[in-house]
Enzyme design. Structure first.
Site, short mmCIF file in Angstrom:
data_model
loop_
_atom_site.label_atom_id
_atom_site.label_comp_id
_atom_site.label_asym_id
_atom_site.label_seq_id
_atom_site.Cartn_x
_atom_site.Cartn_y
_atom_site.Cartn_z
N HIS A 125 -8.70 -3.99 7.18
CA HIS A 125 -10.09 -3.87 6.73
C HIS A 125 -10.33 -2.54 6.02
CE1 HIS A 125 -11.42 -0.98 9.85
NE2 HIS A 125 -10.74 -1.69 10.73
N CYS B 58 -6.32 -1.46 14.29
CA CYS B 58 -6.36 -2.18 13.01
C CYS B 58 -5.56 -1.43 11.94
CB CYS B 58 -7.80 -2.36 12.56
SG CYS B 58 -8.73 -3.56 13.52
#
Length: 310
Positions: free
Chosen positions: A250, A268
């Site tokens: 992301h 992440c």
């Protein structure tokens, strides 16, 4: 609005709305991960691997080049119907498993396997993996070929789908980059920041799942107050899921200075907004992401998008 499973390790999605609207996500580095999810849903735990018995699938019939194989006859099914993923007509990545959900628990797994046929052009071999008495998966021993035609028969249920380009991403903590190849050619290299030492990103082969144009990642959804040292509530753009344990690629403009240099995320893969947008727009369900050389141990194969670790 729909509930999306929230598992351990990294940033996990709690509540989501697909189709480009907002979603809520959370990290749970201290959770029990996939096992908690099965318990929450009242499902039996993961089953041992079931290898594909030699000779289970009939030999493929001669085919016109590029045409899908026509599945041969299968044994009587101990189930009345089955849900098959990918659905008929879908275009998926080369790491996508075939997922078969039964309307009721299966007591005779061998009989169920005999009632299932997976054939492809070009042909591949593979194996069954039982996730529960109500779900079995089949994946090839190696990634599907690009542009393969796949036919699945599960008792009375059928699906025909295709694979697209072989789009494979390798995220390496040594170089702190994600390198994306398409059919063997490098098409994008992007700096990345992996999970910090307290929440490292596990190594392994992940499978791309759903994506969200906008998300809200909120640590309070797993019990960590937003105002605590490890707490956060962050608006995120271009979030592409790569594990059910909550790891996404992301956009992270707040960590731009760290990308390619050091690891600062909650698990992440943090990239620039431009790179996140490109990844969001140029990968699809079923594409593999290979993470290597982190201190995060090994991806749990029972994650739900970790089939290649089993």
């Amino acid at each position: 609005m729909r509930r999306i499973a929230a598992l351990g390790l990294g940033v996990a999605l709690a509540v989501g709305i697909s189709g480009g609207t907002a979603a809520v996500a959370h990290a749970n580095p201290g959770g029990n991960g996939f096992a908690d999810w099965w318990t929450e849903l009242g499902l039996p735990g993961p089953a041992p691997d079931v290898a594909l018995p030699p000779g289970l699938l009939p030999p493929p019939a001669p085919q016109t080049p590029g045409a899908p194989h026509v599945p041969g006859p299968v044994a009587p099914a101990p189930f009345t119907s089955a849900g098959i993923n990918p659905a008929a007509g879908e275009l998926v990545g080369v790491a996508q498993p075939v997922i078969i959900n039964f309307p009721a628990p299966i007591s005779d797994r061998a009989a169920a396997e005999r009632a299932i046929s997976v054939t492809s052009a070009p042909p591949v071999s593979g194996r069954f993996i039982w996730f529960s008495n109500s779900q079995v998966r089949w994946r090839p021993h190696e990634f599907w070929p690009a542009h393969a035609q796949v036919s699945v028969v599960a008792g009375p249920s059928r699906s025909n789908f295709r694979t697209g380009d072989a789009t494979i991403s390798v995220a390496d903590d040594v170089t702190k980059t994600i390198t994306v190849t398409r059919n063997g050619q490098v098409v994008r290299t992007m700096p990345v920041s992996f999970g910090k030492d307290r929440t490292p990103t596990p190594n392994g082969t992940y499978i791309i799942g759903e994506r969200h144009r906008h998300m809200v990642m909120d640590s309070s959804t797993y019990g960590v107050p937003v105002d605590s040292p490890d707490g956060y509530r962050i608006d995120v753009e271009y979030a592409t899921r790569m594990s059910n344990s909550g790891i996404f690629v992301h956009a992270a403009p707040w960590s731009l200075q760290h990308q390619g240099v050091r690891n600062v995320s909650a698990g992440c893969l943090n990239v620039s907004t431009d790179d996140a947008r490109w990844f969001y727009e140029n990968t699809r369900k079923g594409d593999p992401v290979i993470v290597r050389n982190t201190i995060g141990g090994r991806l749990n194969g029972w994650d739900g998008l970790g089939d290649w670790m089993l």
